[in-house]
Write an enzyme that holds these catalytic residues in place. Structure first.
Site, PDB file in Angstrom:
ATOM      1  N   TRP A 331       0.829  -1.213   0.000  1.00  0.00           N
ATOM      2  CA  TRP A 331       0.000   0.000   0.000  1.00  0.00           C
ATOM      3  C   TRP A 331       0.860   1.258   0.000  1.00  0.00           C
ATOM      4  O   TRP A 331       0.517   2.259  -0.612  1.00  0.00           O
ATOM      5  CB  TRP A 331      -0.924   0.001   1.214  1.00  0.00           C
ATOM      6  CG  TRP A 331      -1.897   1.136   1.220  1.00  0.00           C
ATOM      7  CD1 TRP A 331      -3.109   1.194   0.599  1.00  0.00           C
ATOM      8  CD2 TRP A 331      -1.726   2.407   1.871  1.00  0.00           C
ATOM      9  NE1 TRP A 331      -3.712   2.409   0.822  1.00  0.00           N
ATOM     10  CE2 TRP A 331      -2.888   3.174   1.595  1.00  0.00           C
ATOM     11  CE3 TRP A 331      -0.713   2.953   2.653  1.00  0.00           C
ATOM     12  CZ2 TRP A 331      -3.044   4.458   2.091  1.00  0.00           C
ATOM     13  CZ3 TRP A 331      -0.882   4.242   3.143  1.00  0.00           C
ATOM     14  CH2 TRP A 331      -2.043   4.976   2.865  1.00  0.00           C
ATOM     15  N   HIS A 332       2.001   1.215   0.683  1.00  0.00           N
ATOM     16  CA  HIS A 332       2.878   2.374   0.747  1.00  0.00           C
ATOM     17  C   HIS A 332       3.692   2.581  -0.525  1.00  0.00           C
ATOM     18  O   HIS A 332       4.406   3.576  -0.637  1.00  0.00           O
ATOM     19  CB  HIS A 332       3.839   2.259   1.941  1.00  0.00           C
ATOM     20  CG  HIS A 332       3.221   2.671   3.237  1.00  0.00           C
ATOM     21  ND1 HIS A 332       2.482   1.817   4.025  1.00  0.00           N
ATOM     22  CD2 HIS A 332       3.214   3.865   3.892  1.00  0.00           C
ATOM     23  CE1 HIS A 332       2.057   2.451   5.093  1.00  0.00           C
ATOM     24  NE2 HIS A 332       2.473   3.699   5.038  1.00  0.00           N
ATOM     25  N   GLY A 333       3.600   1.681  -1.470  1.00  0.00           N
ATOM     26  CA  GLY A 333       4.302   1.880  -2.737  1.00  0.00           C
ATOM     27  C   GLY A 333       4.965   0.648  -3.302  1.00  0.00           C
ATOM     28  O   GLY A 333       5.211   0.564  -4.498  1.00  0.00           O
TER      29      GLY A 333
END
Length: 368
Positions: A331-333
């Site tokens: 989700w953070h990348g």
């Protein structure tokens, strides 16, 4: 006085807050209080319309259309009532944010890179909201589906105080609290607002002092000072960075939390200061995702517990914990350093739990 420019997140949200977001939040507060006073029954729909309007004004018609499209697709997939299918849909929608051609097309919608990043951050958080609604829809009985209409999904997705950066409240909590009608007290709400503003202003001043005087992040971005520093100095820098992180989110999440209370909702409880933590597992249970606190509810409610969590076998607990950290990293990348970060934190939790299980053996306790 010069300030430390390295902390992108603080500089980014403070700049947006001063320019537009604080004014839009003030507009939400006005609409909310007027609707609570005059048309309490229709408050969710008044706030939904305001949130959609604020989204349109800030992100443009194309940004608004992207968020509305994500919500529509998630709602349509949820009709199959298959949790796995809803998760697959959420991951696919999240992955579209990282397709180079799509990124380039969205960048052309805006004049500055900051405007594009605002869309990116907002859509990422909206994906979590859509996931929450879809899974709650799948888990509820047919008789309860009436409270999970598309209109309620829009009221949830476009609720403005949590729109750009969270925090997250799962859909069931949101709808239950939003439906609850309470007697409106102007005096009580005014006192909550004044006390809340004073507290947030205090934490904002402290964060600004740290940014202007301590230069924690600038020191971390340069190898030379770190190589010449003593171990005590490095430990102090690490502690200072964590404490700044805590103060920063007291401001960034304190503002929407205050508006939630003004709307008659109960915001997610902010975890205690990390300096009071002595257990790695406890830190991840309470603090974990204070990095983005809305991740806590998503991961615990929709990944860790459904996959067995601490109630399953050792292998089941290892697997559910690994899935939790994998989702956070993605989700953070999904960059390589995030996977390393997730793996190391997963190992930290596993080692601590493993030692606790060993120490719980009666023979080991007798030896101690």
């Amino acid at each position: 006085m010069l300030q430390d420019p390295v902390d992108f997140e603080w500089s980014y949200w403070i700049e947006w807050g001063r320019e537009r977001i604080l004014w839009l939040l003030a507009g939400h507060l006005l609409v909310s209080q007027v609707s609570r006073l005059l048309v309490e029954k229709y408050k969710p729909w008044c706030l939904m319309i305001y949130g959609m309007t604020a989204c349109w004004l800030l992100l443009g018609i194309k940004g608004f259309a992207v968020i509305l499209l994500h919500a529509t697709i998630s709602f349509a997939v949820a009709q199959f009532q298959l949790s796995l299918l809803s998760w697959l849909c959420s991951l696919i929608l999240l992955s579209t944010l990282r397709i180079p051609a799509v990124e380039d097309a969205k960048r052309k919608w805006y004049d500055t890179e900051n405007e594009y990043y605002l869309l990116l951050f907002t859509v990422s958080v909206r994906c979590l909201f859509c996931t929450s609604f879809s899974l709650e829809y799948c888990w509820h009985r047919p008789a309860e589906k009436s409270s999970h209409s598309f209109l309620w999904m829009l009221a949830y997705v476009f609720y403005y105080p949590m729109f750009h950066n969270g925090p997250l409240m799962n859909f069931d909590e949101f709808s239950k609290q939003m439906r609850r009608q309470e007697a409106f007290s102007f005096k009580t709400n005014l006192s909550i607002l004044i006390v809340g503003i004073i507290r947030i202003f205090f934490w904002w001043c402290l964060a600004e002092l740290m940014i202007h005087l301590m230069y924690i992040h600038a020191l971390y971005s340069s190898a030379l000072p770190l190589e010449t520093a003593s171990y005590w100095a490095l430990g102090g820098l690490a502690l200072a960075q964590v404490l700044f992180f805590y103060v920063k989110y007291l401001v960034l999440y304190g503002v929407p939390a205050l508006l939630l209370r003004m709307d008659g909702l109960k915001p997610p409880t902010l975890p205690p200061c990390v300096s009071l933590m002595h257990s790695f597992t406890k830190m991840w249970r309470l603090w974990m995702f204070f990095f983005l606190i809305h991740m806590l509810l998503i991961c615990r409610r929709y990944i860790y517990v459904p996959m067995g969590g601490s109630q399953s076998s050792v292998l089941g607990m290892l697997f559910s914990t690994a899935l939790t950290f994998a989702f956070v990293s993605y989700w953070h990348g999904g960059e390589s350093y995030l996977w390393y970060w997730g793996a190391l934190n997963w190992l930290g939790v596993i080692v601590e739990n493993g030692v606790k299980r060993i120490l719980s053996i009666s023979l080991i306790q007798d030896l101690i």
